[in-house]
Scaffold this active site. Sequence first.
Site, PDB file in Angstrom:
ATOM      1  N   CYS A  25       0.871  -1.179   0.000  1.00 50.02           N
ATOM      2  CA  CYS A  25       0.000   0.000   0.000  1.00 50.02           C
ATOM      3  C   CYS A  25       0.903   1.221   0.000  1.00 50.02           C
ATOM      4  O   CYS A  25       2.037   1.163  -0.467  1.00 50.02           O
ATOM      5  CB  CYS A  25      -0.947  -0.025   1.201  1.00 50.02           C
ATOM      6  SG  CYS A  25      -0.110  -0.067   2.784  1.00 50.02           S
ATOM      7  N   HIS A 568      -1.952  11.074   3.749  1.00 54.03           N
ATOM      8  CA  HIS A 568      -2.650   9.793   3.568  1.00 54.03           C
ATOM      9  C   HIS A 568      -4.125  10.015   3.857  1.00 54.03           C
ATOM     10  O   HIS A 568      -4.506  10.349   4.977  1.00 54.03           O
ATOM     11  CB  HIS A 568      -2.077   8.733   4.507  1.00 54.03           C
ATOM     12  CG  HIS A 568      -2.424   7.330   4.116  1.00 54.03           C
ATOM     13  ND1 HIS A 568      -3.684   6.809   4.265  1.00 54.03           N
ATOM     14  CD2 HIS A 568      -1.674   6.337   3.566  1.00 54.03           C
ATOM     15  CE1 HIS A 568      -3.690   5.552   3.843  1.00 54.03           C
ATOM     16  NE2 HIS A 568      -2.484   5.249   3.408  1.00 54.03           N
TER      17      HIS A 568
END
Length: 647
Positions: A25, A568
Amino acid sequence: MDHKKVAETVIEAVGRDNLVAAAHCATRLRLVLKDDSKVNMKMLDSDPDIKGTFKTNGQFQIIIGPGDVNNVYDELIKMTGLSELSTDDLKQVAQKDQKFNPVMAFIKLLSDIFVPIIPALVAGGLLMALNNFLTSPRLFGAKSVVQMAPNVKGLSKIIQVMSAAPFIFMPILVGMSAAKRFGANQFLGATIGMIMTTPALGGAGKFWDIFGLHVSQTNYQYQVIPVLVAVWLLAFLEKRFHKWLPSAVDFTFTPLLSIMITGFLTFTIIGPVFKGVSDAITAAIVWLYNTTGAFGMGIFGLSYSAIVTTGLHQSFPAVETQLLAEYARGRGSGDFIFVTACMANVAQGAATFAIYFLTKNEKVKGLASSSGVSALLGITEPALFGVNLKYKFPFFCALIGAGVGAAFAGLMHVTAAALGSAGFLGFLSMVPKSIPMWALSVAISFIVAFVLTFVYGKRHFKEDVVEESGTVESAGDQVAQQEKAEQIIKEDKELHDEVIAAPVSGKAESLKDVKDPVFSTEAMGKGAAMVPSEGTIYSPVTGEITVAYETKHAYGIKSDEGAEVLIHIGIDTVNMKGEGFTSDVTQGQHVEKGEKLGTVDLDAVKKAGYDTTVMTVITNTASYANVQRIDGVDKKHGDDLIAVTKR
């Protein structure tokens, strides 16, 4: 970073033949392994480019960092010959060989239903505790606050009404949450809860005469199990009617038939049967607590953290809601499970702090300090999996501390009136008269766990803990390094500051409060988090886009001043594969502070079941003397969020 070397380290540490599949990720490698016990943790921990490891959902995750993780992953794929997978694909691989466990499936079901409604119960419970402060005698004097100051009586009455509402109408909350989990219309689930709690019901002593059948008008306020079963039936019927009925009449008759049939069966069969089951379970739990007393609490405290490692604790809210509902009705003594959780969490935090004082490994110190604070505030996963279980003995010392503290709490009949933060702030949830003994119980848990861990570690684990990093610098080396550092500071007295702006508008909070150990333990670096109120993302600095993911859920920017910033968007939103996200920038592009980076559909993220919190992390924190979140809660994009200071 030498990406090839890091990949080689990972492969050697986990074992080439032990690797089943790999994905990544924005920040970490996600691996599926044949046997996690074969991993050489010391090799991974000693690599300065690897920021941490943990296991979750059948995946062994290695924290590398934004930008670098892509390259390490590419090198790992080249060396191993594994196929490239998405995180969704990897999740399927991880779950493929796992046998279906009906107990764990049931626990997850309960967790999915009750966790979303906990905030309402926390609010109601704390309001109840506040009202107890106002109405209980001998807390601040011979009389209660209401008796000493009659002008606050009206305030007390209002608080009492507000505190009781979430428990009285709990079937409505459970109905909505259960309907979502079972795949039914949430508003139909709420309707079933309303039907079961409507004031129009006459009570157990009143009956409807339906073709000679006497149906009790029982009101199911405070109940949990009957509404769970009723909403399961509702979901079953709704799905069948959607399938059976023509589209022309589906919209009208599916809700009608689902509600009518479920409502009738609830009052005739489901309600009477499962109310009896619910009352029996609650009575059995209370009997067990009253019978075993301090001994039972001690055993529970001794095993609580072990239960947490299995995930079984996720079923506790279903039990606690019944205990709290009984307390709200003026029956029962309150919630003893929450009290035990406080003892266990504080004990694990204490053991983690003992490791902080034992180790000379700066990496372990940083993890121990941050995860220890997190445990004291009620979040123990970073402390459990990052420190205590890694060295084993701190975990068991903490179990003993929790057992002793919980036993004392049981002896003193300490109970809670609400759910909340199961740690040092747990006093807010206690029954007022229990607070002094709760504080003493917590102190006992902390002291016993800390002392046992520190003493045992000093005597038996000096090589593994105190000299964790492999070689320990001599006192002379440390003095020389200190003198060198002081000289550098002396030569460059001027401190250079840079301010990182908020990338979104919303409420700012500590990074340590984020529900992801990668960020909450600050393994990626220090920074701040924001709960966004709108979905436009702006650049917090002037600099170059170093990372722009295809999934559009994260950005990496290196500012012109040198700060490496990771933005993020959401937690685990990589699984959305870009759905609900847009991006207006590309890697290598230079952006100005405040320039639009992209957008996120917050409703789509919530609907997909993900947390929308936006994390802003300074990934090169080690390059700065200080990284600090700037005070203030409500912020607009562009407001000052993080201050970084370098020499």
